[in-house]
Design a protein around this motif. Sequence first.
Motif, PDB file in Angstrom:
ATOM      1  N   ASP A 233      33.925  33.936  45.066  1.00  0.00           N
ATOM      2  CA  ASP A 233      32.870  34.181  44.077  1.00  0.00           C
ATOM      3  C   ASP A 233      33.366  35.152  43.006  1.00  0.00           C
ATOM      4  N   LYS A 235      31.813  36.140  40.484  1.00  0.00           N
ATOM      5  CA  LYS A 235      30.734  36.993  39.958  1.00  0.00           C
ATOM      6  C   LYS A 235      30.634  38.314  40.711  1.00  0.00           C
ATOM      7  N   ARG A 236      31.223  38.405  41.897  1.00  0.00           N
ATOM      8  CA  ARG A 236      31.151  39.614  42.716  1.00  0.00           C
ATOM      9  C   ARG A 236      32.301  40.561  42.385  1.00  0.00           C
ATOM     10  N   THR A 239      35.133  40.864  45.093  1.00  0.00           N
ATOM     11  CA  THR A 239      36.054  39.769  45.377  1.00  0.00           C
ATOM     12  C   THR A 239      37.489  40.194  45.068  1.00  0.00           C
ATOM     13  N   SER A 242      39.520  35.561  42.982  1.00  0.00           N
ATOM     14  CA  SER A 242      38.670  34.375  43.014  1.00  0.00           C
ATOM     15  C   SER A 242      39.450  33.096  42.765  1.00  0.00           C
ATOM     16  N   TYR A 276      33.667  43.316  34.355  1.00  0.00           N
ATOM     17  CA  TYR A 276      32.313  43.629  34.833  1.00  0.00           C
ATOM     18  C   TYR A 276      31.796  44.867  34.112  1.00  0.00           C
ATOM     19  N   ASN A 279      28.518  46.625  37.319  1.00  0.00           N
ATOM     20  CA  ASN A 279      28.605  45.739  38.482  1.00  0.00           C
ATOM     21  C   ASN A 279      28.086  44.337  38.212  1.00  0.00           C
ATOM     22  N   ARG A 280      28.029  43.936  36.969  1.00  0.00           N
ATOM     23  CA  ARG A 280      27.621  42.579  36.611  1.00  0.00           C
ATOM     24  C   ARG A 280      28.716  41.915  35.792  1.00  0.00           C
TER      25      ARG A 280
END
Length: 380
Positions: A233, A235-236, A239, A242, A276, A279-280
């Motif tokens: 993932d 988006k994390r 990770t 990815s 990010y 955290n997004r």
Amino acid sequence: MQRTGCLLIDVASPVVRQSKLNDLLCIRMILKATLDTVLLRINAISRVLAAMLLCVSCEKPQPKQLTPAFYFWQTTFRLAPNERKLLHRLAVQKLYIRFFDVDWDPATQGPQPKAVIRFAEMPNGLSLVPVVFITNQTLIRCPASAIPTLAENIERKIRLLRRENRISINEIQLDCDWSASSRSNYFRLLREIKKRFSGTLSATIRLHQIKYPDQTGIPPVDRGMLMVYNMADWKRPATRNSIYDLEVAGRYLGSLNAYKLPLDVVLPLFRWTVVYRSNRFLTFLNNVDASKLRVIPALKPVAENRFEAQRDTTVFGFSVRRGDLFRAESVQPADLEQGRAVLLSKIPNQKLTFALYHLDSTVTSPYSDAFLHSLFRPGP
């Protein structure tokens, strides 16, 4: 006494007893000879079987026969001179080319082709496989009754591009990460395209579809192309990588040899950096790896392949804020070699296409010709 005809014979006489004893001895000798013969034959058969087993155990498995290939994922087909030379040096003649995407169009409330490829030059000397990427939402929103029309439109669009650019094709590939809600429409679409195309129909297969075939189903095609990338993932922030992570891949490959479809394989060469903020997920920086991040003074290494912005600035054409996290992701040659060995040892079919994603000089430049050639060698 025993009567025989008109004579009386004493069965207990010494003569009779000796005759019976001789008969028993004769029978014993015959049985012993027979048993010896059987034992000799069993020993001979055992030696033959042992020799056969020894030969089988010593025989090496036949190497897989690999057809080398690249994916080409740009909207304009034009090979740079160094890209064409690379294909020649690696003896690669097969290209999987994204012809167009199919997405749901809110304006027309129907599926429409997007980002259709333009051929700026003819693909002379190359064997092309058109790839059509179809979004999951298209299949979910498209009524089941409209699937035959969608199949007809896709096949017609491929046929048009083929005729306009004088391309001969023997295979069509559909690329879709189908879900439980789109599975029925997608599988029907594949069957409808197969009715209209006499060549090989293939479909891309993700790792989770290998591990859970009972839940995801096996697509009704001739071959599957196993995509061994984009496996975690992105988006994390936590990770690790990815794009390609052997530890993650290992969780999905246990039942690979039991998959009920002949498989080809594609491994990644590309790299990117995932950014990010708070955290997004913020953005991707294509073709940016750790070496490019290390030379930026505003970015501080904080962990393996991770950098943090120390102040507000501008890098790679976009605004960066203090605290933004950069995770550089790339694929190391040793990891590709290891993944290749695992895959070829588990895929049961003897012949397969071994592809790399994707053909672009900025993507392939970090890898030597010798290394790329080693990936295409007969394996494992």
